[in-house]
Design a protein around this motif. Structure first.
Motif, PDB file in Angstrom:
ATOM      1  N   ASN A 204       0.856  -1.192   0.000  1.00 47.96           N
ATOM      2  CA  ASN A 204       0.000   0.000   0.000  1.00 47.96           C
ATOM      3  C   ASN A 204       0.890   1.240   0.000  1.00 47.96           C
ATOM      4  O   ASN A 204       2.122   1.133   0.013  1.00 47.96           O
ATOM      5  N   SER A 205       0.293   2.416  -0.011  1.00 50.60           N
ATOM      6  CA  SER A 205       1.073   3.648  -0.139  1.00 50.60           C
ATOM      7  C   SER A 205       2.003   3.874   1.058  1.00 50.60           C
ATOM      8  O   SER A 205       3.130   4.351   0.888  1.00 50.60           O
ATOM      9  N   GLN A 206       1.559   3.509   2.252  1.00 50.36           N
ATOM     10  CA  GLN A 206       2.405   3.676   3.435  1.00 50.36           C
ATOM     11  C   GLN A 206       3.608   2.730   3.382  1.00 50.36           C
ATOM     12  O   GLN A 206       4.741   3.134   3.656  1.00 50.36           O
ATOM     13  N   GLU A 207       3.373   1.490   2.997  1.00 51.61           N
ATOM     14  CA  GLU A 207       4.468   0.525   2.880  1.00 51.61           C
ATOM     15  C   GLU A 207       5.448   0.930   1.777  1.00 51.61           C
ATOM     16  O   GLU A 207       6.658   0.753   1.922  1.00 51.61           O
ATOM     17  N   ARG A 208       4.924   1.487   0.700  1.00 50.44           N
ATOM     18  CA  ARG A 208       5.778   1.950  -0.402  1.00 50.44           C
ATOM     19  C   ARG A 208       6.687   3.087   0.059  1.00 50.44           C
ATOM     20  O   ARG A 208       7.874   3.117  -0.271  1.00 50.44           O
ATOM     21  N   THR A 209       6.134   4.009   0.851  1.00 47.80           N
ATOM     22  CA  THR A 209       6.919   5.118   1.386  1.00 47.80           C
ATOM     23  C   THR A 209       8.026   4.608   2.305  1.00 47.80           C
ATOM     24  O   THR A 209       9.179   5.047   2.201  1.00 47.80           O
ATOM     25  N   ILE A 210       7.683   3.667   3.181  1.00 48.24           N
ATOM     26  CA  ILE A 210       8.677   3.087   4.091  1.00 48.24           C
ATOM     27  C   ILE A 210       9.765   2.374   3.299  1.00 48.24           C
ATOM     28  O   ILE A 210      10.957   2.496   3.598  1.00 48.24           O
ATOM     29  N   LEU A 211       9.372   1.640   2.268  1.00 44.42           N
ATOM     30  CA  LEU A 211      10.334   0.925   1.422  1.00 44.42           C
ATOM     31  C   LEU A 211      11.297   1.887   0.737  1.00 44.42           C
ATOM     32  O   LEU A 211      12.521   1.671   0.745  1.00 44.42           O
ATOM     33  N   LEU A 212      10.774   2.975   0.189  1.00 41.21           N
ATOM     34  CA  LEU A 212      11.635   3.957  -0.478  1.00 41.21           C
ATOM     35  C   LEU A 212      12.585   4.634   0.510  1.00 41.21           C
ATOM     36  O   LEU A 212      13.770   4.801   0.217  1.00 41.21           O
ATOM     37  N   HIS A 213      12.085   4.998   1.694  1.00 41.85           N
ATOM     38  CA  HIS A 213      12.949   5.619   2.696  1.00 41.85           C
ATOM     39  C   HIS A 213      14.061   4.656   3.139  1.00 41.85           C
ATOM     40  O   HIS A 213      15.216   5.062   3.312  1.00 41.85           O
ATOM     41  N   SER A 214      13.728   3.395   3.288  1.00 43.35           N
ATOM     42  CA  SER A 214      14.725   2.399   3.683  1.00 43.35           C
ATOM     43  C   SER A 214      15.794   2.222   2.607  1.00 43.35           C
ATOM     44  O   SER A 214      16.985   2.106   2.913  1.00 43.35           O
ATOM     45  N   LEU A 215      15.368   2.198   1.350  1.00 46.36           N
ATOM     46  CA  LEU A 215      16.334   2.057   0.257  1.00 46.36           C
ATOM     47  C   LEU A 215      17.255   3.272   0.151  1.00 46.36           C
ATOM     48  O   LEU A 215      18.459   3.121  -0.087  1.00 46.36           O
ATOM     49  N   VAL A 216      16.712   4.461   0.355  1.00 51.44           N
ATOM     50  CA  VAL A 216      17.542   5.665   0.315  1.00 51.44           C
ATOM     51  C   VAL A 216      18.530   5.664   1.482  1.00 51.44           C
ATOM     52  O   VAL A 216      19.700   6.024   1.317  1.00 51.44           O
ATOM     53  N   GLU A 217      18.073   5.213   2.649  1.00 53.73           N
ATOM     54  CA  GLU A 217      18.973   5.125   3.806  1.00 53.73           C
ATOM     55  C   GLU A 217      20.095   4.114   3.547  1.00 53.73           C
ATOM     56  O   GLU A 217      21.259   4.375   3.864  1.00 53.73           O
ATOM     57  N   LEU A 218      19.749   2.980   2.944  1.00 50.88           N
ATOM     58  CA  LEU A 218      20.764   1.986   2.592  1.00 50.88           C
ATOM     59  C   LEU A 218      21.757   2.560   1.594  1.00 50.88           C
ATOM     60  O   LEU A 218      22.974   2.367   1.722  1.00 50.88           O
ATOM     61  N   LYS A 219      21.261   3.291   0.602  1.00 53.59           N
ATOM     62  CA  LYS A 219      22.147   3.910  -0.395  1.00 53.59           C
ATOM     63  C   LYS A 219      23.109   4.888   0.273  1.00 53.59           C
ATOM     64  O   LYS A 219      24.304   4.905  -0.032  1.00 53.59           O
TER      65      LYS A 219
END
Length: 59
Positions: free
Chosen positions: A11-26
């Motif tokens: 869902n949109s909330q999970e997508r936002t969390i996923l993107l933030h996590s990927l940016v943090e990993l990067k």
């Protein structure tokens, strides 16, 4: 042999969390001086993935 595809529905909330996590990993990989192209590809795929509405029926 054909490559197996997996689909992930979020869902949109999970997508936002996923993107933030990927940016943090990067950012962590950049600080370590490591290669970030695979994470960049994932960020691109998640941010450009089509939105599909699903009907969820409680059993």
């Amino acid at each position: 042999m054909r490559e197996k595809l997996n689909h992930l529905y979020v869902n949109s909330q999970e997508r936002t969390i996923l993107l933030h996590s990927l940016v943090e990993l990067k950012n962590q990989l950049i600080q370590q001086g490591r290669y970030t192209d695979p994470v960049d590809e994932l960020i691109f795929k998640v941010s450009n993935a089509p939105i599909k509405k699903l009907k969820v029926v409680a059993g």
